[in-house]
Scaffold this motif. Structure first.
Motif, PDB file in Angstrom:
ATOM      1  N   VAL A 169      -4.812  -0.865  -7.141  1.00  0.00           N
ATOM      2  CA  VAL A 169      -4.346  -0.388  -8.444  1.00  0.00           C
ATOM      3  C   VAL A 169      -4.112   1.113  -8.343  1.00  0.00           C
ATOM      4  CG1 VAL A 169      -5.184   0.179 -10.779  1.00  0.00           C
ATOM      5  CG2 VAL A 169      -5.329  -2.170  -9.922  1.00  0.00           C
ATOM      6  N   VAL A 170      -3.031   1.584  -8.933  1.00  0.00           N
ATOM      7  CA  VAL A 170      -2.792   3.018  -9.053  1.00  0.00           C
ATOM      8  C   VAL A 170      -3.247   3.435 -10.450  1.00  0.00           C
ATOM      9  CG1 VAL A 170      -1.100   4.885  -8.993  1.00  0.00           C
ATOM     10  CG2 VAL A 170      -0.840   2.906  -7.477  1.00  0.00           C
ATOM     11  N   TYR A 171      -4.219   4.316 -10.506  1.00  0.00           N
ATOM     12  CA  TYR A 171      -4.745   4.795 -11.785  1.00  0.00           C
ATOM     13  C   TYR A 171      -4.447   6.276 -11.937  1.00  0.00           C
ATOM     14  CZ  TYR A 171      -7.896   6.382 -15.426  1.00  0.00           C
ATOM     15  OH  TYR A 171      -8.397   6.970 -16.560  1.00  0.00           O
ATOM     16  N   ASN A 175       0.825  -1.212   0.000  1.00  0.00           N
ATOM     17  CA  ASN A 175       0.000   0.000   0.000  1.00  0.00           C
ATOM     18  C   ASN A 175       0.860   1.263   0.000  1.00  0.00           C
ATOM     19  OD1 ASN A 175      -2.500  -1.295   0.000  1.00  0.00           O
ATOM     20  ND2 ASN A 175      -2.542  -1.472   2.230  1.00  0.00           N
ATOM     21  N   ARG A 176       1.964   1.227   0.738  1.00  0.00           N
ATOM     22  CA  ARG A 176       2.851   2.390   0.792  1.00  0.00           C
ATOM     23  C   ARG A 176       3.468   2.660  -0.572  1.00  0.00           C
ATOM     24  NH1 ARG A 176       8.305   2.947   3.021  1.00  0.00           N
ATOM     25  NH2 ARG A 176       8.227   0.742   3.617  1.00  0.00           N
ATOM     26  N   ALA A 177       3.838   1.594  -1.295  1.00  0.00           N
ATOM     27  CA  ALA A 177       4.391   1.771  -2.633  1.00  0.00           C
ATOM     28  C   ALA A 177       3.355   2.379  -3.571  1.00  0.00           C
ATOM     29  CB  ALA A 177       4.886   0.430  -3.183  1.00  0.00           C
ATOM     30  N   ALA A 178       2.097   1.946  -3.441  1.00  0.00           N
ATOM     31  CA  ALA A 178       1.027   2.499  -4.278  1.00  0.00           C
ATOM     32  C   ALA A 178       0.842   3.987  -4.004  1.00  0.00           C
ATOM     33  CB  ALA A 178      -0.271   1.738  -4.026  1.00  0.00           C
ATOM     34  N   GLU A 179       0.857   4.367  -2.752  1.00  0.00           N
ATOM     35  CA  GLU A 179       0.679   5.777  -2.400  1.00  0.00           C
ATOM     36  C   GLU A 179       1.867   6.620  -2.862  1.00  0.00           C
ATOM     37  OE1 GLU A 179       0.095   5.407   1.750  1.00  0.00           O
ATOM     38  OE2 GLU A 179      -1.991   4.731   1.584  1.00  0.00           O
ATOM     39  N   TRP A 180       3.069   6.067  -2.734  1.00  0.00           N
ATOM     40  CA  TRP A 180       4.272   6.770  -3.208  1.00  0.00           C
ATOM     41  C   TRP A 180       4.176   7.031  -4.701  1.00  0.00           C
ATOM     42  CZ3 TRP A 180       8.126   6.231  -6.744  1.00  0.00           C
ATOM     43  CH2 TRP A 180       9.322   6.931  -6.548  1.00  0.00           C
ATOM     44  N   LEU A 181       3.741   6.009  -5.449  1.00  0.00           N
ATOM     45  CA  LEU A 181       3.639   6.126  -6.886  1.00  0.00           C
ATOM     46  C   LEU A 181       2.562   7.132  -7.285  1.00  0.00           C
ATOM     47  CD1 LEU A 181       4.725   5.099  -9.560  1.00  0.00           C
ATOM     48  CD2 LEU A 181       3.181   3.136  -9.369  1.00  0.00           C
ATOM     49  N   ARG A 182       1.436   7.094  -6.593  1.00  0.00           N
ATOM     50  CA  ARG A 182       0.379   8.091  -6.858  1.00  0.00           C
ATOM     51  C   ARG A 182       0.912   9.510  -6.706  1.00  0.00           C
ATOM     52  NH1 ARG A 182      -3.246   8.435  -1.964  1.00  0.00           N
ATOM     53  NH2 ARG A 182      -1.259   9.352  -1.286  1.00  0.00           N
ATOM     54  N   ASP A 183       1.639   9.748  -5.630  1.00  0.00           N
ATOM     55  CA  ASP A 183       2.160  11.090  -5.381  1.00  0.00           C
ATOM     56  C   ASP A 183       3.137  11.518  -6.475  1.00  0.00           C
ATOM     57  OD1 ASP A 183       0.642  11.088  -3.097  1.00  0.00           O
ATOM     58  OD2 ASP A 183       2.320  10.682  -1.744  1.00  0.00           O
ATOM     59  N   LYS A 184       3.961  10.599  -6.964  1.00  0.00           N
ATOM     60  CA  LYS A 184       4.917  10.934  -8.016  1.00  0.00           C
ATOM     61  C   LYS A 184       4.207  11.213  -9.335  1.00  0.00           C
ATOM     62  CE  LYS A 184       8.621  10.799  -5.583  1.00  0.00           C
ATOM     63  NZ  LYS A 184       9.346  12.060  -5.278  1.00  0.00           N
ATOM     64  N   LEU A 185       3.109  10.533  -9.589  1.00  0.00           N
ATOM     65  CA  LEU A 185       2.334  10.800 -10.804  1.00  0.00           C
ATOM     66  C   LEU A 185       1.722  12.201 -10.755  1.00  0.00           C
ATOM     67  CD1 LEU A 185       0.679   7.298 -11.114  1.00  0.00           C
ATOM     68  CD2 LEU A 185       2.028   8.374 -12.921  1.00  0.00           C
ATOM     69  N   LEU A 186       1.212  12.586  -9.614  1.00  0.00           N
ATOM     70  CA  LEU A 186       0.657  13.927  -9.472  1.00  0.00           C
ATOM     71  C   LEU A 186       1.748  14.985  -9.663  1.00  0.00           C
ATOM     72  CD1 LEU A 186      -1.705  13.313  -6.419  1.00  0.00           C
ATOM     73  CD2 LEU A 186      -2.419  13.809  -8.774  1.00  0.00           C
ATOM     74  N   THR A 187       2.914  14.739  -9.083  1.00  0.00           N
ATOM     75  CA  THR A 187       4.029  15.673  -9.241  1.00  0.00           C
ATOM     76  C   THR A 187       4.478  15.757 -10.696  1.00  0.00           C
ATOM     77  OG1 THR A 187       4.782  15.196  -6.985  1.00  0.00           O
ATOM     78  CG2 THR A 187       6.381  16.202  -8.485  1.00  0.00           C
ATOM     79  N   ALA A 188       4.374  14.635 -11.415  1.00  0.00           N
ATOM     80  CA  ALA A 188       4.802  14.598 -12.816  1.00  0.00           C
ATOM     81  C   ALA A 188       3.855  15.350 -13.740  1.00  0.00           C
ATOM     82  CB  ALA A 188       4.936  13.156 -13.280  1.00  0.00           C
ATOM     83  N   GLY A 189       2.689  15.763 -13.246  1.00  0.00           N
ATOM     84  CA  GLY A 189       1.779  16.555 -14.060  1.00  0.00           C
ATOM     85  C   GLY A 189       0.418  15.952 -14.300  1.00  0.00           C
ATOM     86  N   PHE A 190       0.209  14.698 -13.904  1.00  0.00           N
ATOM     87  CA  PHE A 190      -1.101  14.087 -14.106  1.00  0.00           C
ATOM     88  C   PHE A 190      -2.130  14.810 -13.239  1.00  0.00           C
ATOM     89  CE2 PHE A 190       1.600  10.795 -15.729  1.00  0.00           C
ATOM     90  CZ  PHE A 190       0.844  10.117 -16.676  1.00  0.00           C
ATOM     91  N   PRO A 191      -3.187  15.337 -13.818  1.00  0.00           N
ATOM     92  CA  PRO A 191      -4.198  16.026 -13.013  1.00  0.00           C
ATOM     93  C   PRO A 191      -5.012  15.077 -12.145  1.00  0.00           C
ATOM     94  CG  PRO A 191      -4.870  15.941 -15.323  1.00  0.00           C
ATOM     95  CD  PRO A 191      -3.462  15.432 -15.266  1.00  0.00           C
ATOM     96  N   ARG A 192      -5.021  13.810 -12.524  1.00  0.00           N
ATOM     97  CA  ARG A 192      -5.739  12.823 -11.709  1.00  0.00           C
ATOM     98  C   ARG A 192      -4.836  11.616 -11.498  1.00  0.00           C
ATOM     99  NH1 ARG A 192     -11.240   9.317 -13.296  1.00  0.00           N
ATOM    100  NH2 ARG A 192     -11.280   8.057 -11.374  1.00  0.00           N
ATOM    101  N   ALA A 193      -4.638  11.239 -10.253  1.00  0.00           N
ATOM    102  CA  ALA A 193      -3.924  10.018  -9.896  1.00  0.00           C
ATOM    103  C   ALA A 193      -4.451   9.562  -8.555  1.00  0.00           C
ATOM    104  CB  ALA A 193      -2.417  10.253  -9.841  1.00  0.00           C
ATOM    105  N   GLU A 194      -4.839   8.305  -8.461  1.00  0.00           N
ATOM    106  CA  GLU A 194      -5.432   7.824  -7.221  1.00  0.00           C
ATOM    107  C   GLU A 194      -5.143   6.346  -7.015  1.00  0.00           C
ATOM    108  OE1 GLU A 194      -9.903   7.320  -7.520  1.00  0.00           O
ATOM    109  OE2 GLU A 194      -9.531   8.696  -9.203  1.00  0.00           O
ATOM    110  N   VAL A 195      -5.197   5.952  -5.762  1.00  0.00           N
ATOM    111  CA  VAL A 195      -5.069   4.544  -5.384  1.00  0.00           C
ATOM    112  C   VAL A 195      -6.479   3.974  -5.306  1.00  0.00           C
ATOM    113  CG1 VAL A 195      -4.293   2.923  -3.618  1.00  0.00           C
ATOM    114  CG2 VAL A 195      -2.932   4.972  -4.130  1.00  0.00           C
TER     115      VAL A 195
END
Length: 462
Positions: A66-68, A38-58
């Protein structure tokens, strides 16, 4: 290209972030690591948001989440690319064979050693950094992007297909791309156009209702381990041909032109033997090593256990014996049918003194992708631009079931853009990822997205 220059100037930071990702022991098969997954999923979500994705969620599933993420950056007239990857990893065992701590990334030369480095955190992360490079330079990528990163790939993705069916509209796209494969050598990129399927079963053989003293009962009670060994030994002949009735009935033989193409792929037998740590190859003599490892079905025992296996001696005649068996499949074999065939055969050949139970753990369909599609050509040009050499089209020996799932449910093909090397030790101690490939991977994806931006979405569908 501005995005390219941005990525090249920030390699050090990109590596530091990857190292943070690799420190998370997201072992999906072990319950004690559920919080880490779960921690890896949340870390990845946060990096997607930082990368510019307007929507990223666990997003929850019946198992690990799933991280979408989505980024409708280019409008309805532009293609939509769906990026798949997995953030879970294999267990690091056996720990005593690791030269460095498996969850403390260690740089040795041009390689980063850690569990998940190449499978699949490092390869997944190239897509996140490519997206960031567009975000920070041109504002957005030239295509619409969606991401689905799962946490159960290493346990057979039991929750993925139901998730995709439930969210079919959300995941609609024109083409998918996966970076979870490899290239032939550091200076020779390759694109996989075919993957083998998989049937994976666990066999339990039961004899007496409880363990017995081997001195008192040995020779008069059939030992389940002995019986299982004999049964398994009979599943293949001396040349590796599988003896299960009906196993080869639907195997699609390699066409002469495809055998010619596979024969042109650079292959060093001696180097292959050294890499494998063996003195000679084995298997169906009428097929080459390349054909045997990519385009022929196989059967392998992945583990056996039973009785007393601790240090010292215990003269026990065990009640049960177990084995895990995997079978790699080729067109047009069906995983469920192969599971039924091996179960029926093992029960038919079992000695009368034992009982056999066969449980199918997981499976995956075979996948073949068009080599002449616009997306495949866009990928080919991207590799050539980043690596300075045209990629070679080849087939892979492993299985990525989601490729067939995307074809069946979403109606889209998948481009397999791998960046791993043959000696990356996937699923083994001392797994690594070659850092020049990490950086070239980001560049390749940048080129790929640029090329895809010029494609007609209607031409991408199979």
């Amino acid at each position: 290209m501005k995005a390219l220059a941005y990525a090249q100037a920030r390699q050090e930071r990109f590596l530091e972030e990857l190292e943070d990702f690799l420190r998370i022991p997201s072992v999906s098969t072990q319950a004690e690591h559920a919080a880490d997954v779960n921690r890896a999923a949340e870390w990845l979500r946060d990096k997607l948001l930082t990368a510019g994705f307007p929507r990223a969620e666990v997003m929850p599933t019946a198992g690990h989440p799933v991280v979408y993420a989505e980024w409708p950056a280019a409008g309805a007239e532009a293609p939509t690319v769906l990026v798949y990857g997995h953030y879970d990893v294999q267990p690091p065992d056996p720990l005593d064979l690791w030269r460095t701590p498996p969850f403390e990334p260690t740089i040795v030369g041009d390689d980063v050693f850690a569990r998940g480095a190449a499978d699949d955190k490092g390869q997944l992360y190239v897509h996140v950094k490519a997206a960031e490079s567009f975000h920070e330079t041109t504002g957005a990528p030239p295509v619409n992007l969606k991401c689905i990163f799962e946490g159960e790939e290493e346990i057979g993705s039991p929750s993925l297909a139901p998730f995709i069916r439930e969210h079919e509209d959300l995941l609609s796209a024109d083409v998918a791309v996966i970076s979870d494969t490899g290239i032939l050598a550091e200076n020779q990129p390759a694109i996989l156009y075919g993957l083998r399927g998989l049937t994976y079963v666990e066999v339990e053989v039961t004899g007496p209702v409880h363990d017995l003293h081997s001195g008192a009962y040995g020779g008069a009670v059939h030992n389940p381990i002995n019986a299982l060994c004999a049964m398994i030994a009979s599943l293949q002949d001396e040349d590796g041909r599988i003896t299960i009735p009906g196993f080869y009935d639907k195997v699609r033989e390699l066409a002469p032109k495809e055998r010619e193409a596979l024969a042109k792929i650079p292959f060093d037998r001696e180097a292959w033997l050294e890499e494998a740590g063996v003195t000679t190859d084995w298997g169906e003599p009428e097929y080459t090593i390349m054909e045997r490892t990519t385009a022929r079905p196989t059967l392998d025992v992945n583990g056996m256990w039973g009785g007393y296996i601790e240090p010292g001696a215990k003269t026990v005649l065990p009640s049960k014996a177990h084995a895990k068996i995997s079978m790699r499949l080729v067109p047009d074999q069906d995983p469920a049918e192969i599971g039924r065939l091996i179960a029926e055969h093992l029960k038919a050949i079992a000695p009368p003194a034992v009982r056999v139970e066969v449980q199918e753990l997981h499976g995956g369909d075979v996948a073949i992708v068009r080599r002449d599609s616009p997306a495949m050509q866009a990928a080919s040009r991207a590799y050539a631009a980043a690596f300075g050499r045209e990629p070679i089209f080849t087939r892979g020996g492993g299985s990525i079931p989601v490729v067939a799932t995307f074809q069946k449910i979403l109606g889209i093909e998948t481009i397999l853009m791998g960046f791993g090397l043959p000696d990356d030790n996937l699923h083994a101690p001392n797994e690594k990822f070659h850092l020049p490939n990490f950086y070239k991977g980001i560049e390749t994806v940048i080129y790929f997205l640029e090329n895809m931006g010029a494609c007609d979405p209607a031409a991408l569908r199979p």
